[in-house]
Design an enzyme around this catalytic site. Structure first.
Site, PDB file in Angstrom:
ATOM      1  CG  HIS A  87      34.315  31.684  40.869  1.00 10.67           C
ATOM      2  ND1 HIS A  87      33.801  32.535  40.272  1.00 10.67           N
ATOM      3  CD2 HIS A  87      35.785  32.026  40.576  1.00 10.67           C
ATOM      4  CE1 HIS A  87      34.749  33.090  39.076  1.00 10.67           C
ATOM      5  NE2 HIS A  87      35.956  32.571  39.596  1.00 10.67           N
ATOM      6  CB  SER A 104      36.842  33.747  36.578  1.00  9.01           C
ATOM      7  OG  SER A 104      36.592  34.577  37.344  1.00  9.01           O
ATOM      8  CG  ASP A 135      30.768  32.693  41.171  1.00  8.72           C
ATOM      9  OD1 ASP A 135      31.405  33.264  41.905  1.00  8.72           O
ATOM     10  OD2 ASP A 135      31.061  32.794  39.811  1.00  8.72           O
TER      11      ASP A 135
END
Length: 710
Positions: A682, A559, A645
């Site tokens: 995610h 991320s 995501d």
């Protein structure tokens, strides 16, 4: 598509020019922003096929690493039962079970007569009730995520919500625990959180088109969701909302927050249709969180205190003008959380880069005693207090772990200070390597010196037999954003690396919260480049001090940590042999320029607003991984992502990989790979066995790139 591809996929190029602040930038992969474009789906499928072909030789190693995880993990296990007293006077022990072969667990409970004797629930007994069977709910779904799972204050009902796509939009249900019957739901499209107000009312959130939780709604169990009432709506796109309740269930909280400002509203649970009242109206830069005790409101806040201080105020007059300081700010200590009980106040904090717990005794008359700090033997560790459900408890629990000590649950007596270990996550004997011995590993703190002279801490662990003569392989992990602290944590999968002679290190770079609010501020907005140069400095010190071989250093981050990886390899392409970037935020400028994308406007207080500020635009353009790829040899790169995501769109790693292929001069020994989960969010795949297999694949790729596949 042929069985054996002769070359990596060649992403289509379409003309597009972005012009902002007079700066024109050609972006031939801008078209990938449309996730419904069939050509994008074809491209992702081709990349998956290329990655599968390029990593086929890793299957035996990945299977071995997966086997390591399964062998060391006690797959049929249970959590430590927790005592809860409900508002109707009934008490239960609540705990979770996992079963070998099942991806998901079950939540259970057992009637309690005392909180002194924790029951042995190794085997289910005749009085055990299954509160929620997540394995059963997940059957038939490729992806499954549980959002809310809350028992009503009287212990009679369960509210739970599920997401079966990975897009973080949930359906809400209510179950009668006496009959097991679903008596309400679905309430569709809700946010992940929620809370009860008494036995009949539920409060939940909804998200807008940009996936921002912005509304709080009220639902009466058994009624049509179309009749639900809007309780609060936040119009400012910088702010998101959450809803919760006090420990005694007497109050409902509506919390509103941006990256720099907070505001809390309170509503008595006894008046669920009433209007929430504001504790302290929002003021730019003022952050606070509240903890309600029957006699006062306790507030952690940063008013004239960057590292936060603790205050209290009367319930009748909660505004800032009535905040009485209880614990002053200390420059070296970042106060994080507070839990108030009848006999003590418990404070979580980070001091000089380590987590800690402080206990402030309270007398029967409310008078405060002397602050006590819990101490621990290891030099590097992570610790955090767990909130006890009962206000009048005489004990709390805390979690403890380190780079070598598995996650442990401890009990701490507030009256005597006595501790006892309730459970340590077992590490089972490995059929080849035998029993896990924490003394066989060495953990230590190193320091790197950044470009501006700042000392950056590194947490490191290795097997005691791993040489420090510059020959060992090593993996450097980093994150560095949102004041999130990556503390020295235990990972079962890491044992396989350490036993293969790897050094594992965590770079505690600026932008994270390890050294408090100033550390965070030093790695955000226009100071964001410090995060990336800090990480490079940490990598270099591992090599310079002989901890890791110069041609065997790997890096990993996900991320915002994926942004860190992408920026670091642009800064020093020759430093790392290979990198793994998970759901990587590698096209940040394009994303932050578009306020219509999920979560973008909320991010402006973290990264800056490049739409309005040319300096922010220039800063982000200078560090954006996608926009700064160089025509030189890069590390081998594995980018992993998920189609659904909503936090980092699949577009970003797809574009990044396409540009890397255009620019870099890597040979076949340094592949650039993209792997997309087509049904995930995610957090990647759901289910523990799928997650273990995914992690085993990633580690196998890293091990192979380091030349440790033996």
């Amino acid at each position: 598509m042929p069985d054996a591809l002769q070359s990596p996929p060649d992403a289509p190029r379409r003309p597009f020019t972005r012009t902002v602040h007079g700066d024109a930038v050609d972006d031939p992969y801008h078209w990938m922003a449309d996730k419904t474009d069939p050509e994008l789906l074809e491209y992702l499928a081709a990349e998956n096929a290329w990655t599968e072909q390029h990593t086929a030789h890793l299957e035996p190693l990945a299977e071995e690493l997966y086997g390591d995880l399964k062998a060391r993990t006690k797959q049929t296990d249970m959590s430590v039962p927790l005592h809860v007293t409900h508002t109707d006077g009934t008490s239960y022990w609540y705990y979770g079970r996992t079963t070998e072969g099942h991806d998901y667990g079950r939540s259970c409970r057992l009637p309690a007569t005392s909180r002194d004797d924790i029951p042995d629930v190794t085997e289910p007994g005749p009085d055990e009730e299954v509160v929620l069977d997540v394995q059963a709910l997940a059957e038939g779904h490729d992806y499954f995520s549980l959002g809310l799972a809350n028992v009503s204050p009287d212990g009679r009902r369960l509210a739970y919500s599920v997401d079966t796509t990975g897009d973080e939009r949930y359906d809400l249900f209510v179950v009668d625990l006496a009959t097991g019957e679903t008596i309400d739901g679905p309430v569709p499209g809700v946010g992940g959180g929620g809370t009860w107000a008494g036995p009949d009312w539920l409060f939940y959130t909804r998200v807008d088109a940009a996936w921002r939780p912005y509304e709080v709604w009220r639902h009466r169990v058994g009624t049509d969701p179309a009749a639900d009432a809007l309780v609060f709506s936040e119009p400012d796109d910088r702010f998101w909302v959450a809803v919760g309740s006090s420990r005694d269930h007497a109050w409902v909280f509506v919390e509103v927050a941006s990256k720099t400002t907070t505001e809390t509203r309170l509503l008595p649970s006894s008046d669920p249709t009433g209007e929430p009242t504001v504790v302290q109206p929002r003021r730019p830069g003022l952050e606070y969180s509240v903890e309600l005790a029957p006699d006062a409101l306790w507030i952690l806040h940063n008013d004239d205190a960057p590292q936060f201080k603790l205050s209290r105020a009367p319930l009748a007059t909660p505004g800032i003008e009535h905040w009485e300081t209880v614990i002053e700010e200390r420059p070296e200590t970042r106060l994080l959380d507070v839990s108030v009980y009848a006999s003590a106040v418990v404070i979580d904090h980070r001091t000089n880069g380590l987590a800690g717990i402080s206990v402030l005794p309270r007398g029967d008359d409310g008078a405060l005693g002397i602050l006590t700090e819990l101490t621990f033997d290891e030099a590097l560790y992570d610790v955090g207090a767990e909130e006890a459900p009962d206000f009048d408890t005489d004990r709390i629990r805390f979690g403890y772990e380190s780079l070598v000590t598995p996650t442990s649950v401890w009990e701490y007596r507030l009256d005597t200070g006595a501790r006892r270990l309730l459970k340590q996550t077992p590490v089972l004997d490995h059929p080849t390597h035998g029993a896990y011995d924490p003394t066989a590993y060495v953990s230590e703190r190193l320091w790197a010196t950044a470009e501006d002279g700042t000392r950056v801490p590194i947490s490191l662990v290795r097997h005691r037999d791993t040489p420090t003569n510059g020959t060992a392989p090593g993996l450097l992990y980093g994150y560095g954003a949102y004041e999130s602290a990556t503390m020295p944590y235990f990972a079962m999968s890491r044992i396989s690396l350490l036993d293969r002679g790897f050094v594992f290190a965590i770079a505690h770079v600026r932008g994270g919260g390890e050294l408090g609010r100033p550390w965070y501020d030093g790695g955000k907005l226009l100071d964001k480049p410090n995060t990336f140069s800090d990480f490079v400095a940490c990598g270099r010190v591992l090599v310079d001090e002989g901890r890791v071989a110069p041609d065997r250093l790997l890096a990993e981050g996900g991320s915002a940590g994926g942004l860190l990886i992408g920026a670091a390899v642009n800064l020093d392409p020759g430093l790392f042999r290979a990198v793994h970037a998970a759901v990587p935020f590698v096209d940040p400028l394009t994303t932050i320029l578009n306020p219509d994308l999920p979560l973008t406007v909320m991010e402006w207080e973290e990264w800056g607003n490049p739409v309005e500020d040319p300096a922010v635009y220039a800063c982000m353009k200078a560090y954006s991984p996608y926009e700064n790829v160089r025509p030189t040899t890069y590390p081998a790169i594995l980018a992993t992502t998920s189609l659904n995501d909503t936090r980092v769109e699949v577009t970003e790693p797809a574009k990044w990989v396409a540009r890397l292929r255009d620019m870099v001069t890597n040979g076949p020994d340094r592949p650039i790979l993209l792997k997309t989960e087509m049904v995930a969010g995610h957090g990647g795949v759901s289910g523990r066995y799928k997650a273990w297999r995914e992690r085993a694949f990633e580690l196998a790729w890293l091990v192979d790139q380091a030349g440790a596949n033996t």
